[in-house]
Design a protein around this motif. Structure first.
Motif, PDB file in Angstrom:
ATOM      1  N   ALA A  13      16.857  13.049   0.461  1.00  0.00           N
ATOM      2  CA  ALA A  13      17.039  11.636   0.429  1.00  0.00           C
ATOM      3  C   ALA A  13      18.634  11.061   0.760  1.00  0.00           C
ATOM      4  N   ILE A  14      18.771  10.421   1.735  1.00  0.00           N
ATOM      5  CA  ILE A  14      20.096  10.036   2.273  1.00  0.00           C
ATOM      6  C   ILE A  14      20.653   8.811   1.272  1.00  0.00           C
ATOM      7  N   GLN A  15      19.858   8.401   0.539  1.00  0.00           N
ATOM      8  CA  GLN A  15      20.279   7.302  -0.515  1.00  0.00           C
ATOM      9  C   GLN A  15      20.777   8.082  -1.897  1.00  0.00           C
ATOM     10  N   GLY A  16      20.644   9.242  -1.975  1.00  0.00           N
ATOM     11  CA  GLY A  16      20.800  10.004  -3.010  1.00  0.00           C
ATOM     12  C   GLY A  16      22.229  10.733  -2.836  1.00  0.00           C
ATOM     13  N   GLU A  30      -3.697   4.749   8.979  1.00  0.00           N
ATOM     14  CA  GLU A  30      -4.747   5.748   8.436  1.00  0.00           C
ATOM     15  C   GLU A  30      -4.441   4.888   6.826  1.00  0.00           C
ATOM     16  N   LYS A  31      -2.961   4.940   6.382  1.00  0.00           N
ATOM     17  CA  LYS A  31      -2.800   4.479   5.190  1.00  0.00           C
ATOM     18  C   LYS A  31      -3.129   2.854   5.015  1.00  0.00           C
ATOM     19  N   ALA A  32      -3.026   2.116   6.253  1.00  0.00           N
ATOM     20  CA  ALA A  32      -3.440   0.778   5.959  1.00  0.00           C
ATOM     21  C   ALA A  32      -4.866   0.588   5.746  1.00  0.00           C
ATOM     22  N   ASP A  72       5.029   5.228   6.883  1.00  0.00           N
ATOM     23  CA  ASP A  72       5.112   6.456   6.630  1.00  0.00           C
ATOM     24  C   ASP A  72       6.280   7.068   7.310  1.00  0.00           C
ATOM     25  N   THR A  73       6.888   7.802   6.525  1.00  0.00           N
ATOM     26  CA  THR A  73       8.424   8.503   7.071  1.00  0.00           C
ATOM     27  C   THR A  73       8.024   9.902   7.138  1.00  0.00           C
ATOM     28  N   THR A  74       8.525  10.407   8.420  1.00  0.00           N
ATOM     29  CA  THR A  74       8.501  11.629   8.923  1.00  0.00           C
ATOM     30  C   THR A  74       9.701  12.313   9.395  1.00  0.00           C
ATOM     31  N   GLY A 127      15.217   2.075   7.374  1.00  0.00           N
ATOM     32  CA  GLY A 127      13.888   3.216   8.052  1.00  0.00           C
ATOM     33  C   GLY A 127      14.045   4.502   7.708  1.00  0.00           C
ATOM     34  N   ILE A 128      15.235   5.066   7.374  1.00  0.00           N
ATOM     35  CA  ILE A 128      15.447   6.482   7.162  1.00  0.00           C
ATOM     36  C   ILE A 128      15.102   6.461   5.454  1.00  0.00           C
ATOM     37  N   VAL A 129      15.510   5.479   4.767  1.00  0.00           N
ATOM     38  CA  VAL A 129      15.075   5.666   3.067  1.00  0.00           C
ATOM     39  C   VAL A 129      13.481   5.097   3.179  1.00  0.00           C
ATOM     40  N   GLY A 167       0.744  -1.155  -0.058  1.00  0.00           N
ATOM     41  CA  GLY A 167      -0.154  -0.005   0.012  1.00  0.00           C
ATOM     42  C   GLY A 167       0.844   1.084   0.024  1.00  0.00           C
ATOM     43  N   SER A 168       1.641   1.346  -0.895  1.00  0.00           N
ATOM     44  CA  SER A 168       2.461   2.456  -1.140  1.00  0.00           C
ATOM     45  C   SER A 168       2.786   2.927  -2.536  1.00  0.00           C
ATOM     46  N   GLY A 169       2.931   4.200  -2.768  1.00  0.00           N
ATOM     47  CA  GLY A 169       3.336   4.434  -4.165  1.00  0.00           C
ATOM     48  C   GLY A 169       4.884   4.760  -4.182  1.00  0.00           C
ATOM     49  N   SER A 170       5.530   4.557  -3.360  1.00  0.00           N
ATOM     50  CA  SER A 170       6.899   4.896  -2.987  1.00  0.00           C
ATOM     51  C   SER A 170       7.824   3.748  -3.766  1.00  0.00           C
ATOM     52  N   PRO A 171       8.546   4.297  -4.546  1.00  0.00           N
ATOM     53  CA  PRO A 171       9.504   3.199  -5.655  1.00  0.00           C
ATOM     54  C   PRO A 171      10.495   2.935  -4.404  1.00  0.00           C
ATOM     55  N   ARG A 172      10.843   3.630  -3.306  1.00  0.00           N
ATOM     56  CA  ARG A 172      11.851   3.195  -2.328  1.00  0.00           C
ATOM     57  C   ARG A 172      11.351   1.959  -1.605  1.00  0.00           C
ATOM     58  N   ARG A 173      10.305   2.074  -1.286  1.00  0.00           N
ATOM     59  CA  ARG A 173       9.607   0.946  -0.550  1.00  0.00           C
ATOM     60  C   ARG A 173       9.530  -0.650  -1.445  1.00  0.00           C
ATOM     61  N   LEU A 174       9.064  -0.334  -2.571  1.00  0.00           N
ATOM     62  CA  LEU A 174       9.075  -1.394  -3.655  1.00  0.00           C
ATOM     63  C   LEU A 174      10.392  -2.245  -3.578  1.00  0.00           C
ATOM     64  N   GLY A 206       7.099  17.271   6.664  1.00  0.00           N
ATOM     65  CA  GLY A 206       6.629  16.195   5.495  1.00  0.00           C
ATOM     66  C   GLY A 206       7.495  16.442   4.178  1.00  0.00           C
ATOM     67  N   LYS A 207       6.599  15.940   3.070  1.00  0.00           N
ATOM     68  CA  LYS A 207       7.410  16.247   1.643  1.00  0.00           C
ATOM     69  C   LYS A 207       7.023  17.824   1.284  1.00  0.00           C
ATOM     70  N   PRO A 208       8.282  18.575   0.908  1.00  0.00           N
ATOM     71  CA  PRO A 208       7.905  19.874   0.690  1.00  0.00           C
ATOM     72  C   PRO A 208       6.776  20.041  -0.421  1.00  0.00           C
ATOM     73  N   LYS A 247      10.029  13.715  -0.741  1.00  0.00           N
ATOM     74  CA  LYS A 247      11.055  13.071   0.043  1.00  0.00           C
ATOM     75  C   LYS A 247      10.737  14.061   1.695  1.00  0.00           C
ATOM     76  N   ALA A 248      10.419  13.046   2.506  1.00  0.00           N
ATOM     77  CA  ALA A 248      10.221  13.759   3.904  1.00  0.00           C
ATOM     78  C   ALA A 248      11.447  14.659   4.155  1.00  0.00           C
ATOM     79  N   GLY A 249      11.142  15.755   4.525  1.00  0.00           N
ATOM     80  CA  GLY A 249      12.268  16.715   5.075  1.00  0.00           C
ATOM     81  C   GLY A 249      13.046  17.438   3.807  1.00  0.00           C
TER      82      GLY A 249
HETATM   83  C1  LIG Z   1      14.391  11.189   4.861  1.00  0.00           C
HETATM   84  C2  LIG Z   1      13.883  10.426   3.455  1.00  0.00           C
HETATM   85  C3  LIG Z   1      12.973  10.078   3.011  1.00  0.00           C
HETATM   86  N1  LIG Z   1      12.666   9.308   1.922  1.00  0.00           N
HETATM   87  C4  LIG Z   1      11.204   9.183   1.352  1.00  0.00           C
HETATM   88  C5  LIG Z   1      10.738   7.772   1.783  1.00  0.00           C
HETATM   89  C6  LIG Z   1       9.066   8.018   1.406  1.00  0.00           C
HETATM   90  O1  LIG Z   1       8.739   7.798   0.316  1.00  0.00           O
HETATM   91  C7  LIG Z   1       9.026   9.758   1.616  1.00  0.00           C
HETATM   92  C8  LIG Z   1       8.225  10.126   2.744  1.00  0.00           C
HETATM   93  O2  LIG Z   1       6.778  10.202   2.539  1.00  0.00           O
HETATM   94  P1  LIG Z   1       5.656   9.012   2.707  1.00  0.00           P
HETATM   95  O3  LIG Z   1       4.317  10.026   2.969  1.00  0.00           O
HETATM   96  O4  LIG Z   1       6.133   8.210   3.919  1.00  0.00           O
HETATM   97  O5  LIG Z   1       5.600   7.931   1.582  1.00  0.00           O
HETATM   98  P2  LIG Z   1       5.248   8.598   0.264  1.00  0.00           P
HETATM   99  O6  LIG Z   1       4.284   9.688  -0.135  1.00  0.00           O
HETATM  100  O7  LIG Z   1       6.538   8.523  -0.806  1.00  0.00           O
HETATM  101  O8  LIG Z   1       4.386   7.110  -0.561  1.00  0.00           O
HETATM  102  P3  LIG Z   1       3.221   6.356   0.182  1.00  0.00           P
HETATM  103  O9  LIG Z   1       2.411   7.237   1.078  1.00  0.00           O
HETATM  104  O10 LIG Z   1       2.390   6.038  -1.121  1.00  0.00           O
HETATM  105  O11 LIG Z   1       3.707   5.287   0.857  1.00  0.00           O
HETATM  106  O12 LIG Z   1      10.546  10.188   1.782  1.00  0.00           O
HETATM  107  C9  LIG Z   1      13.597   9.250   1.087  1.00  0.00           C
HETATM  108  O13 LIG Z   1      13.644   8.375   0.079  1.00  0.00           O
HETATM  109  N2  LIG Z   1      15.094   9.196   1.726  1.00  0.00           N
HETATM  110  C10 LIG Z   1      15.140   9.743   2.825  1.00  0.00           C
HETATM  111  O14 LIG Z   1      16.472   9.795   3.357  1.00  0.00           O
END
Ligand SMILES: Cc1cn([C@H]2C[C@H](O)[C@@H](COP(=O)(O)OP(=O)(O)OP(=O)(O)O)O2)c(=O)[nH]c1=O
Length: 196
Positions: free
Chosen positions: A149-152, A51-53, A68-70, A167-169, A6-13, A79-81, A144-146
């Motif tokens: 992206a630490i992985q970039g 709530e996402k679940a 969710d990553t915050t 967890g951070i990713v 349940g996520s559109g985040s390519p990182r989670r996939l 959150g995401k800018p 990206k939250a904050g």
């Molecule tokens: C801090 C940090 C966040 N992130 C990303 C992870 C999450 O995708 C995003 C935080 O937003 P989220 O709301 O957690 O997730 P999302 O909107 O990308 O996807 P979905 O709700 O569909 O699951 O920030 C990184 O990729 N690297 C980082 O270092």
């Protein structure tokens, strides 16, 4: 039984693939992610994952994984800018300081929900004007939250962390594997995939 991410985040996939899991379906949840008045970052993050679940449609025997990553700067939730200007403001606020990155995971099967959150500490170096300009221009802050992206490329801004890199990713793998096991889905019982 289907496994639904349940996520559109390519990182989670990608992170899930590290556990050898390829979901049967990917269903990004659509919820209002605005914080409640006075809500502190950790409670907020756990609530949003839950709530996402709840928002993802599934059959009663399907497994649904959401997270969710915050980014938390003290009591402030980053959150995401929304745009480059907000990303710049976030990076300015994080520059030269320590902050926390919280990822909450919620796993749903029928009426049951298994939950876990992981808090990591991150130190960001003091960013120069050139660091800020080139990072913002590259656009890696998007989604990206904050605003990083630490992985970039922002990995170059982060000399120290304590906690869970995955967890951070976006998906803490050790804790996610434990949740999956608790729900009766043992990821490492699948034949190991070759990695290079
Ligand atoms: C801090 C940090 C966040 N992130 C990303 C992870 C999450 O995708 C995003 C935080 O937003 P989220 O709301 O957690 O997730 P999302 O909107 O990308 O996807 P979905 O709700 O569909 O699951 O920030 C990184 O990729 N690297 C980082 O270092």
């Amino acid at each position: 039984m289907a496994f639904i991410l349940g996520s559109g985040s390519p990182r989670r996939l990608d992170l899930l693939a590290q556990l050898g899991i390829v979901p049967d379906a990917v269903r990004p949840p659509e919820i209002d992610e605005s914080p409640h008045k006075g809500e502190v970052p950790r409670s907020y993050c756990c609530r949003i994952a839950r709530e996402k679940a709840q928002a993802v449609h599934a059959e009663p025997d399907d497994l649904v994984l959401c997270a969710d990553t915050t980014v938390a700067l003290g009591r402030r939730i980053l959150g995401k800018p929304a745009d480059e200007q907000e990303a710049a403001a976030f990076l300015q606020a994080l520059s030269g300081r320590r902050h926390r990155v919280i990822t909450a995971v919620a796993l749903k099967k029928g009426e049951r929900v298994w939950e876990k959150d992981v808090v990591s500490n991150v130190r960001m170096k003091r960013l120069s004007d050139a660091d800020m300009r080139s990072y913002l221009a590259a656009g890696d802050w998007r989604g990206k939250a904050g605003g990083y992206a630490i992985q970039g490329a922002a990995g170059a801004f982060i000399p120290w962390i304590s906690g869970s890199f995955t967890g951070i990713v976006g998906l803490p793998l050790a804790e996610t594997a434990n949740l999956l096991q608790a729900a009766g889905h043992c990821p490492w019982s699948a034949p190991a995939k070759e990695t290079t």
